[in-house]
Enzyme design. Structure first.
Site, short mmCIF file in Angstrom:
data_model
loop_
_atom_site.label_atom_id
_atom_site.label_comp_id
_atom_site.label_asym_id
_atom_site.label_seq_id
_atom_site.Cartn_x
_atom_site.Cartn_y
_atom_site.Cartn_z
N ARG A 1 -40.47 -3.88 -11.86
CA ARG A 1 -41.39 -4.24 -13.12
C ARG A 1 -42.74 -4.40 -13.11
O ARG A 1 -43.19 -5.12 -12.16
CB ARG A 1 -40.56 -5.28 -13.82
CG ARG A 1 -41.16 -5.94 -14.83
CD ARG A 1 -40.23 -7.19 -15.36
NE ARG A 1 -38.93 -6.78 -16.05
CZ ARG A 1 -38.17 -7.69 -16.52
NH1 ARG A 1 -38.43 -9.13 -16.43
NH2 ARG A 1 -36.89 -7.16 -17.00
N GLU B 1 -32.97 1.80 -12.72
CA GLU B 1 -31.96 1.92 -13.81
C GLU B 1 -30.76 2.55 -13.35
O GLU B 1 -29.52 2.14 -13.54
CB GLU B 1 -32.31 2.58 -14.92
CG GLU B 1 -33.45 1.76 -15.55
CD GLU B 1 -32.74 0.57 -16.46
OE1 GLU B 1 -31.67 0.35 -16.64
OE2 GLU B 1 -33.59 -0.18 -16.46
N THR C 1 -24.15 -2.94 -11.34
CA THR C 1 -24.45 -3.50 -9.98
C THR C 1 -25.45 -4.60 -10.57
O THR C 1 -26.26 -4.33 -11.38
CB THR C 1 -25.13 -2.68 -8.97
OG1 THR C 1 -24.21 -1.41 -8.85
CG2 THR C 1 -25.17 -3.32 -7.66
N GLY D 1 -22.03 0.85 -3.98
CA GLY D 1 -20.75 1.38 -4.77
C GLY D 1 -21.03 2.47 -5.92
O GLY D 1 -22.39 2.88 -5.98
N TYR D 2 -19.88 2.99 -6.69
CA TYR D 2 -20.01 4.08 -7.38
C TYR D 2 -20.93 5.16 -6.80
O TYR D 2 -21.89 5.55 -7.52
CB TYR D 2 -20.63 3.40 -8.91
CG TYR D 2 -19.87 2.32 -9.47
CD1 TYR D 2 -18.55 2.64 -10.13
CD2 TYR D 2 -20.10 1.14 -9.17
CE1 TYR D 2 -18.01 1.63 -10.87
CE2 TYR D 2 -19.45 0.05 -9.66
CZ TYR D 2 -18.27 0.20 -10.41
OH TYR D 2 -17.63 -0.83 -11.01
N TYR E 1 -27.57 5.43 -22.26
CA TYR E 1 -28.22 4.09 -22.16
C TYR E 1 -29.50 4.23 -20.97
O TYR E 1 -30.65 3.61 -21.34
CB TYR E 1 -27.33 3.20 -21.23
CG TYR E 1 -28.00 1.98 -20.76
CD1 TYR E 1 -28.55 0.80 -21.42
CD2 TYR E 1 -28.38 2.01 -19.30
CE1 TYR E 1 -29.28 -0.27 -20.86
CE2 TYR E 1 -29.13 1.08 -18.55
CZ TYR E 1 -29.57 -0.15 -19.55
OH TYR E 1 -30.38 -1.02 -19.04
N ASP F 1 -27.41 -2.75 -22.92
CA ASP F 1 -26.72 -2.96 -21.75
C ASP F 1 -25.59 -4.16 -22.20
O ASP F 1 -25.73 -4.48 -23.23
CB ASP F 1 -27.49 -3.29 -20.40
CG ASP F 1 -28.35 -4.30 -20.69
OD1 ASP F 1 -28.36 -5.22 -21.56
OD2 ASP F 1 -28.81 -4.84 -19.64
N CYS G 1 -28.96 -16.50 -22.45
CA CYS G 1 -27.65 -16.19 -23.56
C CYS G 1 -26.78 -15.57 -22.42
O CYS G 1 -26.02 -14.70 -22.49
CB CYS G 1 -27.98 -15.18 -24.38
SG CYS G 1 -26.59 -14.94 -25.65
N CYS H 1 -28.75 -22.47 -25.12
CA CYS H 1 -29.14 -22.30 -26.58
C CYS H 1 -30.36 -23.08 -26.89
O CYS H 1 -31.23 -22.39 -27.65
CB CYS H 1 -27.94 -22.30 -27.69
SG CYS H 1 -26.31 -21.30 -27.16
N CYS I 1 -29.53 -17.56 -34.77
CA CYS I 1 -28.35 -17.23 -34.16
C CYS I 1 -27.24 -17.80 -34.72
O CYS I 1 -26.67 -19.18 -34.86
CB CYS I 1 -28.13 -17.79 -32.82
SG CYS I 1 -26.63 -17.25 -31.84
N THR J 1 -12.79 -0.06 -9.66
CA THR J 1 -12.87 0.09 -11.15
C THR J 1 -11.52 -0.05 -11.80
O THR J 1 -11.35 -0.94 -12.66
CB THR J 1 -13.83 1.05 -11.88
OG1 THR J 1 -14.79 1.06 -11.06
CG2 THR J 1 -13.95 0.86 -13.30
#
Length: 372
Positions: free
Chosen positions: A39, A60, A66, A104-105, A142, A160, A212, A219, A228, A317
């Site tokens: 980032r 991404e 994950t 994984g995946y 996405y 997401d 959240c 909150c 909210c 999965t």
């Protein structure tokens, strides 16, 4: 950082409510954003730093299904090996699969390599639009939206699991999540600001990940608590509404860890297509997501003094798996379609987590990195 100019709503068509929500969320993000290795922080962006599309894309893809904490080490290791898309495209596919082992995946890793190859062929530049990004291998709706927003600061609805939870609670969406996704996406599209859409996307993710949260949301610390409706209802954890999950089927089989006198372990490569495609494994019986395999030493690929070494469990999965593990010491050359992995090389093989569990059950510590 200063508050954001709300007068832009007249020119952009954004509602005053949407502008207010985005403004408060971005102010919160400026002060409380997570420090992530892929980032660019908002202050650095304001000072002229630019996100690297390669890093955004890589993160991404890794983050699909994950956790952030699991991805950090893999992301850093990939960058060390392959600092840009040209380097990744030049890497042998087997090396990429080895570096991915444990995430994984595994179809993601195959698509990652295919995408790098195609981008390199096209001149090493990622498309900067959602439509262009979706033409690349492994990039769906996405991921295309996320890269478009974060890497190129284009207004895009990035939705997401964290964002779904935030929006479901903001609007007390009573429709089960599996059916409410189009409604949630439409709401996010109306919320996306024309200014700093990339930071807005990351702010929504951070809000869901840190404030959240699925259980015990904080909150009173939320910058959007005044908006909210789930807080008004007194039960934010009710949202998003989920239908009861069906129990996963349990499949069974056996796995066979053959070891040479020097500690080498007998391995083979799985077919490129299908579950764990292209990954490395010890011999097993013919279990799959749909059928059980043999569970005794009678299913061994060759005769040996097989001794039971335990049982491992793993959850995929769509099904759960139990494997009976057998261990034997053997001599000679590897059978056709198999190869010996030396003791100090096993940790670097493209072993999925389930196979690491199998080998560890038979030879504790075998899959841990060691010095030659």
């Amino acid at each position: 950082m200063a508050s954001h100019d709300q007068t832009r709503k007249a020119a952009s068509g954004e509602s005053s409510e949407a502008v207010s929500v985005a403004s408060r969320l971005l102010d919160w993000y400026d002060a409380h954003h997570r420090d992530l290795p892929w980032r660019v922080a908002p202050k650095a962006l304001a000072e002229g730093a630019k996100p690297d599309p390669y890093r955004v894309w890589l993160s991404e893809v890794m983050l699909q299904q994950t956790t952030v904490e699991a991805v950090k080490a893999y992301f850093r290791a990939f960058l060390e090996k392959w600092p840009d898309v040209r380097a990744l495209a030049a890497a042998p596919a087997e090396d990429v699969m080895k570096a991915w082992a444990g995430l994984g995946y595994y179809s993601r890793a195959r698509n990652l390599k295919a995408c790098a190859d195609l981008v390199a062929q096209r001149g090493v530049r990622f498309p900067d639009t959602e439509a262009g990004l979706r033409e690349l291998p492994g990039i769906g709706a996405y991921t295309a939206a996320a890269i478009s927003a974060i890497a190129f600061d284009r207004p895009a609805a990035v939705v997401d699991g964290n964002v779904e939870r935030v929006v479901s609670r903001l609007n007390s969406i009573a429709t089960p999540l599996s059916e409410a996704k189009p409604e949630i996406r439409a709401l996010v599209e109306r919320m996306v600001p024309t200014r700093r859409p990339g930071d807005f996307a990351q702010a929504m993710m951070d809000l869901g990940a840190t404030i959240c949260t699925p259980r015990r949301p904080r909150c009173m610390l939320c910058p959007l608590c005044a908006d909210c409706s789930a807080i008004v209802s007194g039960d934010p954890e009710r949202f998003p509404v989920r239908l009861p999950k069906d129990d996963k089927p349990l499949r069974r089989g056996a796995a066979f860890v053959a070891q040479r006198s020097d500690g080498a372990v007998l391995l083979r490569k799985r077919p490129e297509k299908g579950l764990l495609g292209g990954m490395t494994e010890v011999p097993t019986t013919a279990w799959s997501a749909r059928v059980d395999g043999a569970t005794t030493e009678a299913g061994a690929p060759f005769a040996a003094d097989w001794r039971r070494a335990g049982r491992i469990a793993h959850v995929f999965t769509h099904f759960a798996l139990e494997l009976e593990v057998f261990h034997a010491h053997i001599k000679g050359d590897a059978p056709e379609g198999h190869f010996w992995s030396l003791a100090h090389e096993i940790s670097g093989e493209a072993l999925p987590t389930v196979m690491k569990k199998v080998i560890e059950a038979a030879i504790p510590g075998a899959t841990k990195a060691r010095r030659v």
